[in-house]
Write an enzyme that holds these catalytic residues in place. Structure first.
Site, PDB file in Angstrom:
ATOM      1  N   ASP A   1     -47.357  55.662  -0.736  1.00  0.00           N
ATOM      2  CA  ASP A   1     -47.771  54.534  -1.835  1.00  0.00           C
ATOM      3  C   ASP A   1     -46.846  53.199  -1.995  1.00  0.00           C
ATOM      4  OD1 ASP A   1     -49.701  52.440  -2.802  1.00  0.00           O
ATOM      5  OD2 ASP A   1     -49.324  53.031  -5.237  1.00  0.00           O
TER       6      ASP A   1
ATOM      7  N   CYS B   1     -23.338  70.205 -50.566  1.00  0.00           N
ATOM      8  CA  CYS B   1     -24.773  69.920 -50.639  1.00  0.00           C
ATOM      9  C   CYS B   1     -25.688  71.531 -50.643  1.00  0.00           C
ATOM     10  CB  CYS B   1     -24.446  69.667 -49.350  1.00  0.00           C
ATOM     11  SG  CYS B   1     -23.951  67.401 -49.681  1.00  0.00           S
TER      12      CYS B   1
ATOM     13  N   CYS C   1     -21.167  69.550 -46.618  1.00  0.00           N
ATOM     14  CA  CYS C   1     -20.631  70.523 -46.702  1.00  0.00           C
ATOM     15  C   CYS C   1     -21.433  71.381 -47.629  1.00  0.00           C
ATOM     16  CB  CYS C   1     -19.220  70.101 -47.837  1.00  0.00           C
ATOM     17  SG  CYS C   1     -20.298  69.605 -49.412  1.00  0.00           S
TER      18      CYS C   1
ATOM     19  N   ASP D   1     -54.548  55.972  -5.956  1.00  0.00           N
ATOM     20  CA  ASP D   1     -54.978  57.344  -5.610  1.00  0.00           C
ATOM     21  C   ASP D   1     -55.180  58.388  -5.349  1.00  0.00           C
ATOM     22  OD1 ASP D   1     -52.884  55.490  -3.770  1.00  0.00           O
ATOM     23  OD2 ASP D   1     -51.073  55.475  -5.884  1.00  0.00           O
TER      24      ASP D   1
ATOM     25  N   ASP E   1     -49.131  56.646  -7.322  1.00  0.00           N
ATOM     26  CA  ASP E   1     -48.852  56.837  -8.994  1.00  0.00           C
ATOM     27  C   ASP E   1     -50.396  56.650  -9.683  1.00  0.00           C
ATOM     28  OD1 ASP E   1     -48.940  54.071  -8.515  1.00  0.00           O
ATOM     29  OD2 ASP E   1     -47.262  53.686 -10.391  1.00  0.00           O
TER      30      ASP E   1
END
Length: 800
Positions: free
Chosen positions: A509, A106, A103, A698, A694
């Site tokens: 793949d 604060c 608030c 590869d 991946d």
């Protein structure tokens, strides 16, 4: 009569036993506090004369910190440079995010308390967003004390990183808008003044009024030429210094010539003035450049968001196991970090806790949280959505997976694809043609009507400026890159987008691409003297000593414990138990030659658990298909693309995957060299191949393919070798191909329009049918048209 046994803390509202409460006098009344932290804050508020906070707060305060985090590392100049918004000898500024600000009271408390405790330090808190700006004099206060004071009040604090690229982009945009505003205002006013010249019959306007309006027009055009048009003069000077004719050269010549001639005619008191045309020309040209700037910044924001996504600090465990806060730059490989629930993982590392639930949407595009097991890798930038976890850092700073993606993105954005370089060369040659045509037109009009010769030259230079041609490709590729990023495809190579529409063959793949890359046990066949739970418990105990991915396929709450497990690379695991030798792995490693090696069936991949050379149990290992694999393959085939499957796995499993997905062309047991040879053979037959993989193995075939895509969690070498990085599911691949086709179509439209417009406009300008102000509108409209056409790529649409 009852006795109250508990009280509510006056500061934070926590329940506290009466005999355990600490009491603080506020406004002459003793108030209970639950702990020393709340009591200390209440005393601080009282001593600072800030008791009004308790009267105006809307909710209880957050519980004060009993132990303050260590902020000393943030006093180091090298660390502060990542966060400082302003830096001088007497004032520094940093942006913060504050937790538990609930608030306005604060915000008031934080601001007043800091002001009272420190000299020449102030903070402005936004109670809605929780963001704050902290300013202090480094001669009178240190940052660590300021942050510790805020944390002591009970408000979590985290410095916000300075987004250098984003700040630079905002400044560039602001400067551009000011230039555009100056040119726009001047264009409107100069056209109003010019209206008096256009509407008055020759000789009707008094000479003094005419001279006055000429001077007014000159005054309005001068800031446009000297300020708004400066980027064009700067670009022309750069091109001429390198002995080349860029598109800014004719623009600068046209602006300088029209402005200079108009000034001469103003002081001579006779002749045409072109101030209105100059203002309109610069204004419309800036509009087109601004649209290009916005598209470029949108794409850059993707990589900037990655770089800014890490937290400012981390919790590192010390020798005694107690965590302390350190700056992100202080993290080193081998450090053990504590990542609390909801925190962002600050560095790549191995999970030390049993399990973790993390949100990797930023890294992979997957919206659902994923579960990670002990010893699996956690990536910087992911969000811990489960309980607090511990991890051992393997990579930090610029070595993380996230930083690697950012570097690849920046490298991609800095490079230029082939088609863009081609149009640049065409534009440079076209500029030379335009300059020659302007000189020819001027010479011809000396014989026709010398008074119009200069105006014709200005019109030719303006109307045929090749801005639209130069923008046709880059603005489309920029917009397409942004669209692909939203679809989960990060562009790592600038030529990738122009290759997507030409794809004829898609090569997959298997493991980690069409499948999840996480093996599981799908079937157990046991001998007569052992049951499945016992077989799984023995296998889980053996695999616990291994770092092989297969270990995650075996899980049992009753896993056996072995004193020593020997791992034989590529074969399996071995341990001794009750004077017997237990082995788990390949049949030829586990079973004695006399025991036979026949597997239960040929349709699965099997590993065997054996004792003294005899089989105890067979485990069928499978890697489940991605949920969208079948739909993706079907969609690709529906587009007329040929789909192939190449895998180093055994024939039964590869054939099973191919049958499940409807792939007719497949090969099993292929090596990396075999994959490259397959791609080369397809290319020699005139096909254009897109490869998706991946693994490290590869990388060669990803380089060999016409276009290649690495999966989001692929090996770093595979990512560096690929043209695109797929951050989500396979279904995004199809949408990426759609974007590629739309981009190709829009580029062709833009180039056709740019060339057609210039071929039509040049003769019209040379024959005097186009005036300079008409040329300014025509040229700018052409550039604006190709920009708006390219920006259609930002909309989600399917190719029909």
């Amino acid at each position: 009569m009852s006795t109250v046994m508990s009280l509510a803390c006056y500061h934070c509202g926590e329940t506290v036993a009466r005999d355990a409460a600490r009491w603080v006098s506020l406004d002459g009344t003793e108030q209970p506090m639950c702990c020393s932290g709340c009591a200390a804050v209440a005393e601080l508020i009282n001593q600072g004369g800030l008791e009004a906070y308790y009267r105006f707060r809307e909710v209880d305060a957050p519980r004060a910190a009993n132990s303050v985090s260590q902020w000393s590392s943030f006093d180091q100049p090298a660390v502060q440079q990542a966060f400082l918004q302003a830096d001088s000898e007497t004032q520094r500024e940093i942006a913060l995010h504050l937790d538990n600000v609930q608030c306005a009271a604060c915000a008031w408390l934080i601001e007043r308390s800091l002001d009272a405790a420190f000299d020449q330090a102030r903070i402005e808190v936004n109670p809605v967003s929780g963001h704050a700006v902290l300013q202090w004099n480094p001669r009178t206060a240190v940052l660590s004390d300021l942050l510790a004071h805020i944390e002591m009040l009970g408000y979590g604090v985290a410095p916000l990183r300075r987004d250098a690229a984003g700040t630079e982009n905002r400044q560039e945009k602001r400067r551009f808008l000011v230039r555009l505003l100056v040119a726009g205002l001047a264009a409107m006013q100069s056209m109003m003044v010019a209206g008096g010249f256009y509407l008055s019959p020759p000789g009707d306007m008094p000479i003094d009024i005419e001279n006055f309006l000429r001077i007014v027009s000159m005054l309005m055009a001068t800031p446009v030429v000297l300020y708004s048009a400066w980027p064009f003069f700067k670009g022309a000077l750069r091109d001429l210094s390198q002995w080349r004719t860029g598109m800014d050269v004719p623009i600068a010549i046209a602006i300088a010539a029209a402005y200079s001639a108009s000034i001469v005619n103003v002081f001579d008191g006779q002749g045409e003035i072109y101030f209105d045309s100059v203002c309109m020309f610069v204004f419309f040209l800036l509009i087109g450049r601004f649209m290009e700037l916005r598209a470029r910044h949108e794409v850059a924001s993707a990589s900037n968001a990655l770089a800014a996504s890490l937290p400012a600090m981390a919790l590192r465990e010390g020798i005694g196991g107690e965590p302390s806060a350190i700056a992100l730059t202080d993290i080193r490989a081998g450090d053990v970090l504590l990542v609390r629930s909801g925190d962002i993982i600050p560095a790549d590392g191995k999970l030390l806790s049993d399990t973790a639930v993390v949100d990797e949407a930023l890294l992979t595009g997957e919206s659902e949280p994923v579960n990670r097991q002990c010893d699996e890798e956690l990536l910087a930038g992911a969000i811990n959505q489960g309980a607090a976890v511990r991890l051992r850092v393997s990579r930090s700073g610029n070595d993380t997976y996230l930083s690697g993606i950012s570097r690849l993105l920046r490298r991609s954005q800095a490079a230029r694809p082939r088609v863009a370089r081609l149009t640049d060369r065409i534009a440079r040659h076209f500029v030379a043609v335009v300059l020659a045509a302007a000189a020819l037109a001027y010479a011809a009009w000396q014989f026709i009507d010398p008074a119009q010769g200069f105006e014709i030259v200005i019109a030719v230079l303006v109307v045929t400026c090749p801005c639209a041609l130069a923008l046709a490709v880059p603005v489309a590729l920029t917009a397409a890159t942004g669209r692909l990023a939203k679809e989960g495809l990060l562009t790592m190579h600038p030529g990738a987008i122009e290759q997507l529409p030409a794809v004829t063959d898609v090569v997959f793949d298997k493991t980690g691409t069409l499948t999840e890359g996480r093996p599981t046990v799908t079937r157990i066949v046991t001998a007569s003297d052992i049951d499945e739970p016992t077989a799984m418990a023995i296998a889980a105990g053996l695999e616990a000593a291994s770092n092989h991915p297969l270990r995650h396929a075996f899980a049992s709450p009753d896993a056996w414990r072995f004193d020593a497990v020997r791992e034989v690379a590529g074969q399996g695991l071995e341990a001794s138990h009750d004077n017997a030798t237990l082995r788990l792995g390949r049949p030829d490693f586990v079973l004695a030659a006399t025991a036979g090696q026949a597997t239960p069936d040929e349709s699965n991949s099997w590993i065997v658990l054996g004792r003294n050379g005899k089989a105890l149990a067979w485990f069928a290992i499978a890697d489940s298909l991605r949920v969208d694999a079948a739909d993706t393959v079907a969609a690709l085939q529906a587009r007329g693309l040929r789909v192939h499957l190449l895998s180093g796995d055994s024939q039964p499993r590869v054939q099973q995957v191919a049958n499940e997905l409807g792939i007719d062309s497949w090969q099993a047991g292929v090596s990396p060299e075999d994959k490259v040879a397959f791609i080369r053979a397809r290319q020699q037959a005139g096909n254009n191949c897109l490869m998706i993989g991946d693994g490290i193995n590869d990388a060669p075939v990803l380089v060999a393919a016409d276009t290649s895509i690495a999966m989001g969690r692929a090996a770093l070498l595979a990512q560096a070798s690929a043209h695109l990085l797929l951050q989500g599911g396979l279904s995004q691949l199809v949408r990426g191909l759609d974007v590629g086709q739309r981009t190709s179509r829009i580029i062709r439209q833009n180039i056709a329009w740019a060339i057609g417009y210039n071929l039509l406009a040049l003769p019209l300008a040379m024959t005097g049918l186009v005036t300079p102000w008409m040329a300014a509108i025509g040229m700018s409209s052409s550039s604006l048209l190709v920009t708006l056409n390219a920006l259609r790529l930002r909309r989600t649409a399917e190719v029909k």
